[in-house]
Write a protein that holds these residues in place. Structure first.
Motif, PDB file in Angstrom:
ATOM      1  N   GLU A 237     -87.231  30.152 -65.415  1.00 15.27           N
ATOM      2  CA  GLU A 237     -86.092  31.260 -65.420  1.00 15.27           C
ATOM      3  C   GLU A 237     -86.451  32.052 -66.660  1.00 15.27           C
ATOM      4  O   GLU A 237     -86.350  33.468 -66.393  1.00 15.27           O
ATOM      5  CB  GLU A 237     -84.792  30.564 -65.888  1.00 15.27           C
ATOM      6  N   GLN A 238     -87.089  31.856 -67.778  1.00 16.47           N
ATOM      7  CA  GLN A 238     -87.478  32.830 -68.612  1.00 16.47           C
ATOM      8  C   GLN A 238     -88.724  33.443 -68.485  1.00 16.47           C
ATOM      9  O   GLN A 238     -89.036  34.533 -68.838  1.00 16.47           O
ATOM     10  CB  GLN A 238     -87.904  31.863 -70.094  1.00 16.47           C
TER      11      GLN A 238
ATOM     12  N   PHE B 285     -88.369  37.240 -72.589  1.00 18.94           N
ATOM     13  CA  PHE B 285     -87.774  37.069 -71.318  1.00 18.94           C
ATOM     14  C   PHE B 285     -88.388  38.001 -70.257  1.00 18.94           C
ATOM     15  O   PHE B 285     -88.446  38.975 -70.567  1.00 18.94           O
ATOM     16  CB  PHE B 285     -86.335  37.211 -71.504  1.00 18.94           C
TER      17      PHE B 285
ATOM     18  N   LYS C 147     -79.753  33.315 -74.353  1.00 17.48           N
ATOM     19  CA  LYS C 147     -79.283  32.262 -73.497  1.00 17.48           C
ATOM     20  C   LYS C 147     -78.458  32.781 -72.496  1.00 17.48           C
ATOM     21  O   LYS C 147     -78.707  32.135 -71.403  1.00 17.48           O
ATOM     22  CB  LYS C 147     -78.555  31.597 -74.620  1.00 17.48           C
TER      23      LYS C 147
ATOM     24  N   LEU D 226     -81.152  33.243 -69.731  1.00 18.29           N
ATOM     25  CA  LEU D 226     -81.618  32.008 -69.182  1.00 18.29           C
ATOM     26  C   LEU D 226     -80.907  31.227 -68.203  1.00 18.29           C
ATOM     27  O   LEU D 226     -81.163  30.286 -67.311  1.00 18.29           O
ATOM     28  CB  LEU D 226     -81.930  31.266 -70.282  1.00 18.29           C
ATOM     29  N   GLU D 227     -79.417  31.260 -68.630  1.00 20.02           N
ATOM     30  CA  GLU D 227     -78.492  30.447 -67.768  1.00 20.02           C
ATOM     31  C   GLU D 227     -77.726  30.924 -66.784  1.00 20.02           C
ATOM     32  O   GLU D 227     -76.999  30.451 -66.260  1.00 20.02           O
ATOM     33  CB  GLU D 227     -77.410  29.805 -68.767  1.00 20.02           C
TER      34      GLU D 227
ATOM     35  N   GLY E  57     -87.335  32.446 -62.037  1.00 16.62           N
ATOM     36  CA  GLY E  57     -87.867  33.699 -62.964  1.00 16.62           C
ATOM     37  C   GLY E  57     -88.241  34.857 -62.139  1.00 16.62           C
ATOM     38  O   GLY E  57     -88.578  34.598 -60.921  1.00 16.62           O
TER      39      GLY E  57
END
Ligand code: PLP
Length: 386
Positions: free
Chosen positions: A57-58, A85, A244, A247-248, A257
């Motif tokens: 994801e990042q 990110f 955060k 990423l969530e 990602g």
């Protein structure tokens, strides 16, 4: 099947004979085909293929480390892979940050003038825009302070270095003061640092990414202007707390990602030293184009416009002396087969009608001179030259 209308592939209008000084895209002649070929050979030459899978994801961890090393060198400050990110470019990052950090009706501060297409993204999110004045050194921080007396924004959007459209660069002292204000008065700063690495004369102050420890800055970068916009690749640099929500978020949970394949190519371009060499080439060539446009404006528009020459980026920001509306000039310019972006496009409130933005990135030096000459002829057609 033969299509009935011409097939469009790029955003730019490439009509024959048109010298488009509106377009803020990289020059076609500087698009890095050979670099992408070599990067692809390098990356696709092994059996290690995580870039074909849903990504972390990042953003791919190897790429974030390579990018952190690249930025540490070019920003001249330590950049951590954990604070990066990977985005689909600045536009995509702005859109995602609006989705996650704002709701319709929230107030955000924008510079006057500002990047007109960022205004469009903010309007898509139904945000309430409050414009803050700038001068030839960028955002007027006292004016931010003044506005804060009546309203607190969720974020302030700024382009601190070689601003689009004004070309202005915010001095270090103002950067410090702005970040202090954001910390004390609790609003975020979305710093669009897309032109930071494109400095052709002198040295830019440190990017706003240098102030991450204050916990209010999200610094947005992109490969669009330093490699190729078609990669749709960029990054957001921020504290763990600010990253955060990204990423969530559900979009990344579902799709993984962003742009792992483009990340893999950019990683090779950096690792092979090709990105560094390309950046050097771009600085040299765009620097020449900047000089060519400066000379052309002085030669053909002297006494009819005023401007502060930029030291990087892609744009000249002109003020017409004695003529009031650049939209009228644009109609005349189009008849002469040139164009620009009228000033009002960059205003949150429809002001700046006496301004216009010219881009020197897309066309080679000789063409820029011819475009400015056409512009001068158009101006003579709409106002007495005295
Ligand atoms: C200030 C600014 N931000 C963002 C962008 C678009 O960036 P990206 O291609 O990374 O979405 C541009 C392109 O012109 C720009 O001038």
């Amino acid at each position: 099947m033969i299509p009935s209308s011409p097939i469009r592939t790029t955003q730019a209008d490439t009509s024959p004979g048109l010298i488009d000084l509106a377009i803020g895209h990289p020059s076609p002649s500087l698009l890095p085909l050979e670099i992408i070929r070599r990067a692809a050979e390098h990356r696709l030459g092994t059996d290690f293929t995580p870039y074909l899978q849903y990504g972390y994801e990042q953003g791919d961890g190897y790429f974030r480390h390579t990018l952190a090393e690249f930025l540490s060198r070019h920003y001249d400050m330590p950049v951590s892979a954990d604070r990066l990110f990977i985005s689909g470019g600045v536009s995509q990052a702005l859109d995602l940050l609006c989705t996650l950090y704002t709701k319709p009706g929230d107030t955000v501060f924008v510079e006057e003038p500002t990047y007109f297409l960022a205004l469009r993204i903010f309007r898509d999110h139904r945000l309430h825009l409050v414009s803050v004045p700038t001068d030839d050194q960028g955002l007027v921080v006292e004016a931010v302070e003044e506005k804060l007396k009546s309203v607190r924004p969720v974020f302030l959007y700024t382009i601190p270095t070689h601003q689009n459209p004004s070309g202005a660069t915010l001095p270090l002292e103002r950067r410090r003061r702005l970040v202090e204000l954001s910390r004390d008065r609790r609003f975020l700063i979305l710093a669009d640092e897309v032109y930071h690495l494109l400095t052709y004369e002198g040295q830019a102050p440190p990017p706003l990414a240098d102030f991450l420890s204050e916990g209010t800055v999200l610094s947005l970068g992109s490969f669009s202007k330093i490699l190729a916009p078609g990669l749709r690749l960029g990054w957001v640099q921020a504290s763990a707390r600010l990253l955060k929500p990204l990423l969530e978020c559900g979009m990344l949970d579902s799709g993984g990602g962003l742009n792992p394949f483009a990340s893999a190519l950019a990683r090779s371009a950096i690792e092979l030293g090709l990105q560094d060499a390309h950046l050097e080439e771009l600085r040299g060539e765009y620097g020449k184009r900047l000089e060519a446009m400066k000379s052309a404006v002085k030669k053909h528009l002297s006494g009819r416009v005023e401007f502060s020459p930029p030291r990087g980026g892609f744009f000249f920001w002109l003020r017409m002396l004695g003529a009031s509306d650049s939209a009228v000039l644009l109609a005349a310019a189009k008849r002469k087969k040139t164009c620009f972006v009228p000033g009002s496009a960059f205003s949150g409130t429809g002001q700046l009608k006496d301004r216009l933005r010219l881009s020197f990135s897309y066309h080679p030096a000789e063409t820029l001179e011819a475009g400015v000459k056409r512009l001068a002829e158009s101006l003579s057609g709409i106002q007495p030259t005295g």
